[in-house]
Structure formats: structure tokens, C-alpha cells
Design a protein around this motif. Structure first.
Motif, PDB file in Angstrom:
ATOM      1  N   UNK A  88       0.799  -1.231   0.000  1.00  0.00           N
ATOM      2  CA  UNK A  88       0.000   0.000   0.000  1.00  0.00           C
ATOM      3  C   UNK A  88       0.832   1.283   0.000  1.00  0.00           C
ATOM      4  N   UNK A  89       2.039   1.245   0.540  1.00  0.00           N
ATOM      5  CA  UNK A  89       2.847   2.464   0.582  1.00  0.00           C
ATOM      6  C   UNK A  89       3.529   2.766  -0.750  1.00  0.00           C
ATOM      7  N   UNK A  90       3.595   1.787  -1.657  1.00  0.00           N
ATOM      8  CA  UNK A  90       4.286   1.978  -2.935  1.00  0.00           C
ATOM      9  C   UNK A  90       3.347   1.976  -4.136  1.00  0.00           C
ATOM     10  N   UNK A  91       2.045   1.845  -3.906  1.00  0.00           N
ATOM     11  CA  UNK A  91       1.112   1.766  -5.029  1.00  0.00           C
ATOM     12  C   UNK A  91      -0.026   2.783  -4.872  1.00  0.00           C
ATOM     13  N   UNK A  92      -0.578   3.154  -6.007  1.00  0.00           N
ATOM     14  CA  UNK A  92      -1.775   3.991  -6.065  1.00  0.00           C
ATOM     15  C   UNK A  92      -2.751   3.256  -6.966  1.00  0.00           C
ATOM     16  N   UNK A  93      -3.984   3.089  -6.500  1.00  0.00           N
ATOM     17  CA  UNK A  93      -5.014   2.401  -7.266  1.00  0.00           C
ATOM     18  C   UNK A  93      -6.023   3.424  -7.767  1.00  0.00           C
ATOM     19  N   UNK A  94      -6.348   3.354  -9.056  1.00  0.00           N
ATOM     20  CA  UNK A  94      -7.341   4.249  -9.642  1.00  0.00           C
ATOM     21  C   UNK A  94      -8.210   3.458 -10.602  1.00  0.00           C
ATOM     22  N   UNK A  95      -9.460   3.850 -10.688  1.00  0.00           N
ATOM     23  CA  UNK A  95     -10.379   3.224 -11.630  1.00  0.00           C
ATOM     24  C   UNK A  95     -10.496   4.111 -12.858  1.00  0.00           C
ATOM     25  N   UNK A 128      -8.001  31.514  -2.692  1.00  0.00           N
ATOM     26  CA  UNK A 128      -8.511  31.817  -4.019  1.00  0.00           C
ATOM     27  C   UNK A 128      -7.480  31.674  -5.119  1.00  0.00           C
ATOM     28  N   UNK A 129      -6.260  31.281  -4.759  1.00  0.00           N
ATOM     29  CA  UNK A 129      -5.194  31.103  -5.740  1.00  0.00           C
ATOM     30  C   UNK A 129      -5.284  29.723  -6.369  1.00  0.00           C
ATOM     31  N   UNK A 130      -4.724  29.605  -7.562  1.00  0.00           N
ATOM     32  CA  UNK A 130      -4.696  28.316  -8.254  1.00  0.00           C
ATOM     33  C   UNK A 130      -3.444  27.548  -7.851  1.00  0.00           C
ATOM     34  N   UNK A 131      -3.590  26.240  -7.741  1.00  0.00           N
ATOM     35  CA  UNK A 131      -2.447  25.384  -7.425  1.00  0.00           C
ATOM     36  C   UNK A 131      -2.589  24.079  -8.199  1.00  0.00           C
ATOM     37  N   UNK A 132      -1.483  23.384  -8.346  1.00  0.00           N
ATOM     38  CA  UNK A 132      -1.470  22.105  -9.057  1.00  0.00           C
ATOM     39  C   UNK A 132      -1.639  20.988  -8.042  1.00  0.00           C
ATOM     40  N   UNK A 133      -2.603  20.125  -8.297  1.00  0.00           N
ATOM     41  CA  UNK A 133      -2.846  18.969  -7.432  1.00  0.00           C
ATOM     42  C   UNK A 133      -2.369  17.708  -8.147  1.00  0.00           C
ATOM     43  N   UNK A 134      -1.553  16.935  -7.479  1.00  0.00           N
ATOM     44  CA  UNK A 134      -0.983  15.726  -8.080  1.00  0.00           C
ATOM     45  C   UNK A 134      -2.053  14.673  -8.310  1.00  0.00           C
ATOM     46  N   UNK A 135      -1.948  13.989  -9.444  1.00  0.00           N
ATOM     47  CA  UNK A 135      -2.842  12.884  -9.755  1.00  0.00           C
ATOM     48  C   UNK A 135      -2.200  11.554  -9.408  1.00  0.00           C
ATOM     49  N   UNK A 136      -2.864  10.486  -9.767  1.00  0.00           N
ATOM     50  CA  UNK A 136      -2.404   9.143  -9.403  1.00  0.00           C
ATOM     51  C   UNK A 136      -1.019   8.830  -9.982  1.00  0.00           C
ATOM     52  N   UNK A 137      -0.754   9.220 -11.217  1.00  0.00           N
ATOM     53  CA  UNK A 137       0.549   8.919 -11.810  1.00  0.00           C
ATOM     54  C   UNK A 137       1.676   9.646 -11.088  1.00  0.00           C
ATOM     55  N   UNK A 138       1.441  10.873 -10.688  1.00  0.00           N
ATOM     56  CA  UNK A 138       2.465  11.626  -9.964  1.00  0.00           C
ATOM     57  C   UNK A 138       2.652  11.078  -8.549  1.00  0.00           C
ATOM     58  N   UNK A 139       1.560  10.685  -7.908  1.00  0.00           N
ATOM     59  CA  UNK A 139       1.649  10.144  -6.550  1.00  0.00           C
ATOM     60  C   UNK A 139       2.347   8.796  -6.523  1.00  0.00           C
ATOM     61  N   UNK A 140       2.298   8.074  -7.634  1.00  0.00           N
ATOM     62  CA  UNK A 140       2.924   6.753  -7.698  1.00  0.00           C
ATOM     63  C   UNK A 140       4.356   6.816  -8.217  1.00  0.00           C
ATOM     64  N   UNK A 141       4.945   7.992  -8.251  1.00  0.00           N
ATOM     65  CA  UNK A 141       6.312   8.131  -8.741  1.00  0.00           C
ATOM     66  C   UNK A 141       7.251   7.204  -7.959  1.00  0.00           C
ATOM     67  N   UNK A 142       8.075   6.464  -8.672  1.00  0.00           N
ATOM     68  CA  UNK A 142       8.980   5.447  -8.104  1.00  0.00           C
ATOM     69  C   UNK A 142       8.212   4.308  -7.446  1.00  0.00           C
ATOM     70  N   UNK A 143       6.987   4.108  -7.871  1.00  0.00           N
ATOM     71  CA  UNK A 143       6.158   3.021  -7.357  1.00  0.00           C
ATOM     72  C   UNK A 143       5.322   2.448  -8.486  1.00  0.00           C
ATOM     73  N   UNK A 144       4.136   1.979  -8.146  1.00  0.00           N
ATOM     74  CA  UNK A 144       3.257   1.336  -9.121  1.00  0.00           C
ATOM     75  C   UNK A 144       1.913   2.056  -9.135  1.00  0.00           C
ATOM     76  N   UNK A 145       1.464   2.430 -10.315  1.00  0.00           N
ATOM     77  CA  UNK A 145       0.130   3.014 -10.483  1.00  0.00           C
ATOM     78  C   UNK A 145      -0.755   1.954 -11.127  1.00  0.00           C
TER      79      UNK A 145
END
Length: 87
Positions: free
Chosen positions: A20-27, A47-64
Motif C-alpha cells: 500500500x505504501x508503494x502503489x496507487x489504485x485508480x479506476x 482563491x489562488x490556483x495550485x497544481x494537485x498531483x494525480x495518481x501517476x504523480x503520486x505513484x512516482x517510483x512506485x506502481x500506479x
């Protein structure tokens, strides 16, 4: 790999539970390319814009694990393929 009836979903869920610490699961059925890569969100407090990481970015050096990839919109599939090529 698109094969019918070979328990792909169960395999992806098993991998996610096993590490669980190295993977991100998405449907893919409920995801878009923006949600899987990154999305621009407006901060409710400032009210400012910011970039929110998605599943591929969160799984960096792991498994998506993207389940139901074939159910995604074709444009989203193309965007995900481009992101995966850069990994």
C-alpha cells in the motif's frame, strides 16, 4: 493488455493491498486524464490556483494500478499513454 475474464481487477487490487505504501489504485471508469496526471485547482481559502498531483504523480517510483483502462474516454487514454511514455 486487454484480456477478458482473467481476474485483472483482482490482481491490481491484490498488488495495491500487498504494497500500500508503494502503489496507487485508480479506476479508469471514473477517472480522467487530468485526474490521473495533475489538475489545476482553486484554493478555497486563498482563491489562488495550485497544481494537485494525480495518481501517476503520486505513484512516482512506485506502481500506479489503473483498472478499467479500456472504459476510459479515448482522448484520456491518449493523454495517459503520453504520460506513461515519459516515465
Amino acid at each position: 493488455i486487454f484480456c477478458l475474464g482473467v481476474a485483472k481487477s483482482q490482481f491490481l487490487k491484490y498488488v495495491h493491498r500487498f504494497m500500500p505504501s508503494r502503489t496507487v489504485y485508480a479506476s479508469g471508469k471514473a477517472s480522467s486524464a487530468a485526474g490521473l496526471t495533475a489538475a489545476v485547482q482553486r484554493d478555497q481559502d486563498s482563491g489562488e490556483y495550485c497544481i494537485e498531483a494525480g495518481a501517476l504523480m503520486l505513484a512516482d517510483n512506485g506502481i500506479c494500478c489503473i483498472d478499467e483502462f479500456d472504459k476510459m474516454d479515448l482522448n484520456d487514454q491518449v493523454a495517459i499513454h503520453e504520460s506513461m511514455e515519459q516515465q
